[in-house]
Structure formats: C-alpha cells, structure tokens
Design a protein around this motif. Structure first.
Motif, PDB file in Angstrom:
ATOM      1  N   ARG A   1     -55.988  45.183 -59.434  1.00 40.07           N
ATOM      2  CA  ARG A   1     -55.078  45.389 -58.294  1.00 40.07           C
ATOM      3  C   ARG A   1     -55.769  45.106 -56.959  1.00 40.07           C
ATOM      4  NH1 ARG A   1     -49.556  47.143 -57.240  1.00 40.07           N
ATOM      5  NH2 ARG A   1     -49.539  46.460 -55.089  1.00 40.07           N
ATOM      6  N   LYS A   2     -57.103  45.274 -56.931  1.00 41.73           N
ATOM      7  CA  LYS A   2     -57.828  44.945 -55.683  1.00 41.73           C
ATOM      8  C   LYS A   2     -57.809  43.440 -55.439  1.00 41.73           C
ATOM      9  CE  LYS A   2     -61.064  48.774 -55.460  1.00 41.73           C
ATOM     10  NZ  LYS A   2     -62.061  49.150 -56.474  1.00 41.73           N
ATOM     11  N   ARG A   3     -57.546  42.675 -56.517  1.00 36.75           N
ATOM     12  CA  ARG A   3     -57.641  41.210 -56.404  1.00 36.75           C
ATOM     13  C   ARG A   3     -56.292  40.509 -56.538  1.00 36.75           C
ATOM     14  NH1 ARG A   3     -61.776  43.891 -58.295  1.00 36.75           N
ATOM     15  NH2 ARG A   3     -63.870  43.174 -57.751  1.00 36.75           N
ATOM     16  N   MET A   4     -55.282  41.220 -57.005  1.00 34.93           N
ATOM     17  CA  MET A   4     -53.976  40.594 -57.261  1.00 34.93           C
ATOM     18  C   MET A   4     -52.867  41.635 -57.149  1.00 34.93           C
ATOM     19  SD  MET A   4     -53.104  38.437 -60.619  1.00 34.93           S
ATOM     20  CE  MET A   4     -54.297  37.205 -60.794  1.00 34.93           C
ATOM     21  N   ASP A   5     -51.668  41.215 -56.752  1.00 36.32           N
ATOM     22  CA  ASP A   5     -50.587  42.193 -56.541  1.00 36.32           C
ATOM     23  C   ASP A   5     -49.745  42.445 -57.783  1.00 36.32           C
ATOM     24  OD1 ASP A   5     -51.229  42.461 -53.955  1.00 36.32           O
ATOM     25  OD2 ASP A   5     -49.837  40.898 -53.249  1.00 36.32           O
ATOM     26  N   ASN A   6     -49.637  41.413 -58.629  1.00 35.79           N
ATOM     27  CA  ASN A   6     -48.669  41.491 -59.713  1.00 35.79           C
ATOM     28  C   ASN A   6     -49.387  41.787 -61.039  1.00 35.79           C
ATOM     29  OD1 ASN A   6     -46.571  40.769 -61.617  1.00 35.79           O
ATOM     30  ND2 ASN A   6     -45.535  39.881 -59.842  1.00 35.79           N
ATOM     31  N   ILE A   7     -49.300  43.056 -61.461  1.00 40.41           N
ATOM     32  CA  ILE A   7     -50.095  43.489 -62.623  1.00 40.41           C
ATOM     33  C   ILE A   7     -49.176  44.007 -63.723  1.00 40.41           C
ATOM     34  CG2 ILE A   7     -52.037  44.952 -63.377  1.00 40.41           C
ATOM     35  CD1 ILE A   7     -52.868  43.635 -60.844  1.00 40.41           C
ATOM     36  N   GLU A   8     -49.347  43.427 -64.917  1.00 38.80           N
ATOM     37  CA  GLU A   8     -48.601  43.956 -66.070  1.00 38.80           C
ATOM     38  C   GLU A   8     -49.589  44.662 -66.999  1.00 38.80           C
ATOM     39  OE1 GLU A   8     -45.733  41.423 -67.975  1.00 38.80           O
ATOM     40  OE2 GLU A   8     -46.292  42.133 -69.973  1.00 38.80           O
ATOM     41  N   PHE A   9     -49.191  45.826 -67.498  1.00 39.27           N
ATOM     42  CA  PHE A   9     -50.045  46.526 -68.463  1.00 39.27           C
ATOM     43  C   PHE A   9     -49.281  46.725 -69.772  1.00 39.27           C
ATOM     44  CE2 PHE A   9     -51.576  50.225 -70.749  1.00 39.27           C
ATOM     45  CZ  PHE A   9     -52.914  49.882 -70.902  1.00 39.27           C
ATOM     46  N   SER A  10     -49.970  46.453 -70.901  1.00 39.29           N
ATOM     47  CA  SER A  10     -49.376  46.646 -72.228  1.00 39.29           C
ATOM     48  C   SER A  10     -50.191  47.630 -73.041  1.00 39.29           C
ATOM     49  CB  SER A  10     -49.386  45.334 -73.020  1.00 39.29           C
ATOM     50  OG  SER A  10     -48.410  44.468 -72.582  1.00 39.29           O
ATOM     51  N   PRO A  11     -49.603  48.769 -73.438  1.00 37.07           N
ATOM     52  CA  PRO A  11     -50.261  49.612 -74.425  1.00 37.07           C
ATOM     53  C   PRO A  11     -49.997  49.009 -75.803  1.00 37.07           C
ATOM     54  CG  PRO A  11     -48.315  50.688 -73.494  1.00 37.07           C
ATOM     55  CD  PRO A  11     -48.307  49.298 -72.992  1.00 37.07           C
ATOM     56  N   GLU A  12     -50.989  48.288 -76.332  1.00 41.32           N
ATOM     57  CA  GLU A  12     -50.772  47.572 -77.600  1.00 41.32           C
ATOM     58  C   GLU A  12     -50.384  48.568 -78.705  1.00 41.32           C
ATOM     59  OE1 GLU A  12     -54.271  45.831 -79.255  1.00 41.32           O
ATOM     60  OE2 GLU A  12     -53.173  44.479 -80.566  1.00 41.32           O
ATOM     61  N   ASP A  13     -49.474  48.164 -79.577  1.00 43.29           N
ATOM     62  CA  ASP A  13     -48.956  49.015 -80.659  1.00 43.29           C
ATOM     63  C   ASP A  13     -48.218  50.233 -80.082  1.00 43.29           C
ATOM     64  OD1 ASP A  13     -48.465  49.368 -83.342  1.00 43.29           O
ATOM     65  OD2 ASP A  13     -50.328  50.418 -83.769  1.00 43.29           O
ATOM     66  N   ALA A  14     -47.557  50.016 -78.945  1.00 46.16           N
ATOM     67  CA  ALA A  14     -46.865  51.119 -78.240  1.00 46.16           C
ATOM     68  C   ALA A  14     -45.838  51.811 -79.127  1.00 46.16           C
ATOM     69  CB  ALA A  14     -46.182  50.571 -76.994  1.00 46.16           C
ATOM     70  N   SER A  15     -45.116  51.007 -79.939  1.00 48.69           N
ATOM     71  CA  SER A  15     -44.032  51.615 -80.726  1.00 48.69           C
ATOM     72  C   SER A  15     -44.560  52.602 -81.758  1.00 48.69           C
ATOM     73  CB  SER A  15     -43.193  50.528 -81.400  1.00 48.69           C
ATOM     74  OG  SER A  15     -44.041  49.728 -82.191  1.00 48.69           O
ATOM     75  N   ARG A  16     -45.871  52.527 -82.118  1.00 50.23           N
ATOM     76  CA  ARG A  16     -46.448  53.485 -83.072  1.00 50.23           C
ATOM     77  C   ARG A  16     -47.371  54.482 -82.361  1.00 50.23           C
ATOM     78  NH1 ARG A  16     -48.938  50.699 -88.224  1.00 50.23           N
ATOM     79  NH2 ARG A  16     -50.109  49.554 -86.636  1.00 50.23           N
ATOM     80  N   THR A  17     -47.253  54.532 -81.021  1.00 48.47           N
ATOM     81  CA  THR A  17     -48.104  55.446 -80.241  1.00 48.47           C
ATOM     82  C   THR A  17     -47.380  56.782 -80.078  1.00 48.47           C
ATOM     83  OG1 THR A  17     -49.118  53.587 -79.079  1.00 48.47           O
ATOM     84  CG2 THR A  17     -49.195  55.718 -77.951  1.00 48.47           C
ATOM     85  N   GLU A  18     -48.160  57.881 -80.118  1.00 46.41           N
ATOM     86  CA  GLU A  18     -47.536  59.205 -79.903  1.00 46.41           C
ATOM     87  C   GLU A  18     -46.844  59.199 -78.540  1.00 46.41           C
ATOM     88  OE1 GLU A  18     -50.503  62.475 -80.447  1.00 46.41           O
ATOM     89  OE2 GLU A  18     -51.619  60.784 -81.279  1.00 46.41           O
TER      90      GLU A  18
END
Ligand code: KIV
Ligand code: ZN
Length: 508
Positions: A131-148
C-alpha cells in the motif's frame, strides 16, 4: 447508493495458464490481453511475475500496452514477490497487485506450519508494504471457503484496515456448494465491520462443476467482482467461465438486476483465440460458445424456432458473436468486394496485400466446397496469420492409403525460396505425412496430442487440426485447416515447426 455493477476480473493469463499444457507465448498473451481490453474486462491478471523471467516480461509487456483495463500481477506475502509485481506493472495506466496467503486450518497445519496470529501479521505486513507503493490492493485468503468463519472475518478486517481495496474469496479446491458459498459472502457482509471499504470478489474453481453457480451465488449475496477465465480454463478442472457468468447475469437480469461492462459480441472471437493459443478445443456442448450451443436438431425444436425463435432460444447467437449460419452468402461466384464486406461484418479488416492472399485462399476453398460459412472465413484468416512468419510452407501433398496397401505420403515444401520433395510411409497416413515433413525440415517433433474438428457442417466441411508437439524440449501448438484432413494435419505440423523456429530466432 445503488450498486448494480459487477466488475469482471479475468485471470486467463494467470490461473488459466496454470492449466496443465496451457502455456501461451508472450505474443499470444499480448494478443489475448488486447482482446480482453476490447471485450471490456475491468481487470486483467496478467501473470505471477516472480515465478519466472518469462512471466515477469509478459506482465510488463501487457502493462505497457493496455490502457483501459487495470493490469494486475499476483504475489505471495513475500517482499520479493510484491517488488516483482510493482516493477512489472509500473508502465500500466491502471495497476493492481493481488496478494494471497492461505488461511484454512489444513493449509496452516500442513503447508505453512504457522499459527493464525502469524498468518494475520504476515498478511497485514504484506498489504501495508504494498500500500505504501500502490493504491489498488487485492487480498485473497487462499482456500477461504474451507477457512473457519471467525478467522476469515478477522483476517479480512485486518487487511482492509491495512489498505486492501478488494477482498477475494477463493473456493480454491472447488469444494463449496452454491448455497454454502453464498452464505460465506453474506456472512462477510454482516460480520466484517469495515467491509464497506472494500469490494468483495468471488474466485471459484470447477472441481465439482459448480464454479459458475458458486460465483453467481456470491454475486447474489453481495460480491461485486467476479474472477473468471475465457472458456473456463484454469488449474485442474478450471475456473468459472466468464462467458457463462456474464451471459447468466445479462440473460437473467430480471432475476439478478446486475450489469457488467462486457461487450458480449466479442465472446465467440476471444474464445477461439484462447482455444487456438492453448490448444484446448472447446467441446461442442459448452454453454454460450460451444459449436452446438445455438444449433437445433430435433424437428419439433426446428419447427418452434421457425415459428418464433424464443420458443427454444433464450439468447441471440449474435449477442455473443456467433457467426450466423443463415448468412451463407459466399460461394465460388462471390467477388472480392463481397468477400471483404463479409470479413468486415465479422470484425476482420485486413490490409490490401493480406486481403488478396486471403481472397485467393477463399477462391481455392470455394472450388472444393459449395458453401462457405463464416467459420470457414475465420479459419482462413487465422491460418494466414500463422503464415506471416513462415519458415516452411506446404506446396503440394499426395497421400495414398487403403485397406491393403501401406499408407504413403509425398510432400513438397518450400523453404527460403527452394522446394524440396520427400516421400514416406508410416503407421497411417498422418504418421507417413509427418515423417515426410520431418525429413525435409530436419526437425524432430514428438506428437503429444492430436485433435480434429469440423469447423462447419456437411461432408465438405473444413477440418481444423490442432496438435501439440515437443521439439527440442519445447512444447508448441500447431493448427491447420483444409477440406482434406491429411492436408490439415500437414499444415498443423508445419505451423508448429514454424512457431518453434520463430521462437528460437527470437531468443537468439
Ligand atoms: O484458487 C486460488 O486460491 C487462487 C489464488 C491465488 C487466488 O488462484
Ligand atoms: Zn485459482
């Protein structure tokens, strides 16, 4: 505020290319990126820059040329990955970084061997660094559908606070069901306090054939970005198919009440382009862009269609760019003017010299074939495109085979102004033909895959052969079209060899 726009994030060039055997050349990737931009895709994920120099260069190349779509690169929560994305997308007018880290118990215990606290702090640090270097940030919690669920809410809140502007919810292993996936998205909307500061995205894999249904369930429950690929290509069973999602939203706008920026008339063309680049043939029954998707065989259906199209057709083939079969306007008596107009109608405009060559090939075909379909014209032009950097070209082919004689093929091939003829026998005419070509080109190509499909209907249809070969350890895809399948096979083989030679010359 009314929020009825769904952003389309295409990952054909990243997750799509992760499909075994789908490797695309840098030129093919750029050509696809231009077509995705023309299609109206909001975000193009162009690759995983840290994974190889080739991937880095490809992302940078796309970033240099694409003006209207965001260009995005993938990174793990590792500084060198993030730096590689930032550097490669630098030339882009609009840029995004996509950072991912696994969050499910099974991934934490067995793959990462980290605690939930460690995972949150790695994700937050990575997002803050980016974020210090770019404005547009996407984050993915991999295997989200099986995450608590509680942990998923916690990490999403933390990354949004750190600066993530999109949170993507991958069903990484294609395990979810539509109801379950929709509930995950609804749960995020209700339980992540700062969710209003980010766009929720879907990313569904097709292991159970539910990727499109899951993505649509996500959208119904509040997601406003969908990650997908052309023809649904991708890791293992693939990703959600863009054409199905977009046409689902459009055709059932009465139900979803949502829109996209996609110009759906481009679907047919780009689907063919991706199929050509990857060598993955689109099955005839594939929704939206399969050859049979708009064909009616049963008498009862044909009768209904003639009386009123809507009896059996829920979409107009023209809306997805399928060339109309009714337009059998061209035949052996058609002139250059009509030929050019027809190509123009298909969105193809060629410079005069190329038009002359294409017209000559069209006349050749019209001598062999009564009716020329739009698909034949597209095949002629595509085939000619391949011939642009020709090293070898087929001049003549004579094939003899029968029940009680050994197949024999004689080929004449032109190369650097000289013609050479070779004869060979083999385990069938295609094998004989490939051996004869091999003795002219002196390049040994191992055939890994061979597929043939009729481009149009009828006994005189143009056959399109797609092959995958290994030459000196490189995998290359070749295509060729002709009314004669041995000739089409020869053209595909020569096309693969020419591509290999062109790539080798580029590397020099
Ligand atoms: O399927 C997946 O989880 C991915 C991530 C990198 C987003 O492709
Ligand atoms: Zn994926």
């Amino acid at each position: 505020m009314k929020n009825d726009k769904v952003l389309i994030f295409d990952t054909t060039l990243r997750d799509g290319e992760q499909a075994p055997g789908a490797t695309m050349s840098p030129e093919e990737k750029l050509e696809i990126a231009f077509s995705l931009e023309r299609l109206g895709v909001d975000i193009i994920e162009a690759g995983f820059p840290v994974s190889s120099k080739g991937d880095f260069d490809s992302v940078a190349n796309v970033a240099r040329h694409i003006k209207n779509s965001y260009v995005c690169g993938l990174a793990r929560c590792i500084t060198k990955d993030i730096d590689a994305v930032i550097e490669s997308v630098r030339p882009a007018k609009h840029k995004r970084i996509h950072i991912f880290l696994a969050t499910s118990k099974i991934h934490l215990q067995h793959k990462l061997k980290k605690s939930q606290d460690e995972i949150v702090s790695m994700a937050v640090d990575a997002v803050k660094y980016a974020r210090k270097r770019m404005d547009n940030i996407e984050f993915s919690p991999e295997d989200a559908s099986r995450t608590e669920k509680e942990f998923l809410y916690r990490i999403l809140e933390a990354v949004i606070k750190a600066g993530a502007t999109t949170v993507n919810i991958p069903d990484t292993v294609g395990y979810s069901t539509p109801h379950e996936y929709g509930t995950v998205i609804a749960g995020i909307c209700m339980n992540v306090p700062n969710i209003g500061k980010a766009v929720i995205s879907t990313h569904c894999h097709d292991d159970l054939g539910l990727a499109v249904a899951n993505s649509l369930a996500g959208v119904q429950n509040g997601a406003r970005q969908v990650e997908c690929t052309i023809n649904g290509i991708g890791e293992r069973a693939g990703n959600a198919s863009m054409e199905e999602i977009v046409m689902g939203l459009q055709t059932r706008s009465d139900f979803y009440g949502l829109t996209t920026n996609i110009k759906t008339k481009e679907f047919y063309r780009i689907s063919r382009m991706v199929s050509k680049a990857t060598g993955f043939i689109v099955p005839p029954n594939k929704a939206i862009i399969g050859a049979n998707a708009f064909r009616h065989e049963s008498g009862i259906h044909q009768d209904g269609i003639l009386k009123e199209r809507r009896t059996y057709e829920i979409m107009n083939p023209e809306d997805v760019g399928v060339p109309s079969h009714e337009g059998l306007v061209l035949g052996k008596h058609s002139g250059r003017h009509a030929f050019r107009d027809r190509l123009k109608g298909l969105g193809i405009e060629l410079p005069e010299v190329d038009l002359d060559k294409a017209f000559a090939r069209f006349k050749d075909l019209a001598d062999k074939k009564k009716e020329i379909y739009d698909e034949d014209l597209v095949a002629i032009v595509e085939d000619q495109g391949h011939l642009a950097h020709v090293a070898f070209s087929l001049v003549d082919l004579i094939s003899t085979s029968g029940t009680n004689i050994a197949p024999q093929v004689v080929v004449t091939i032109a190369h650097k102004g000289k013609k050479q003829t070779q004869k060979s026998t083999g385990d069938g005419p295609v094998d004989a033909c490939y051996k004869a070509i091999e003795s002219v080109t002196k390049l040994k190509a191992d055939l890994l895959d061979y597929g043939i499909k009729a481009v149009t209907q009828g006994k005189d249809a143009l056959g399109e052969v797609t092959i995958k070969v290994a030459i000196e350890g490189e995998t290359v895809i070749g295509r060729g079209a002709s009314t004669d399948i041995i000739e089409a096979s020869a053209k595909a083989y020569i096309n693969a060899i020419n591509k290999f030679v062109a790539q080798k010359n580029l590397k020099k």
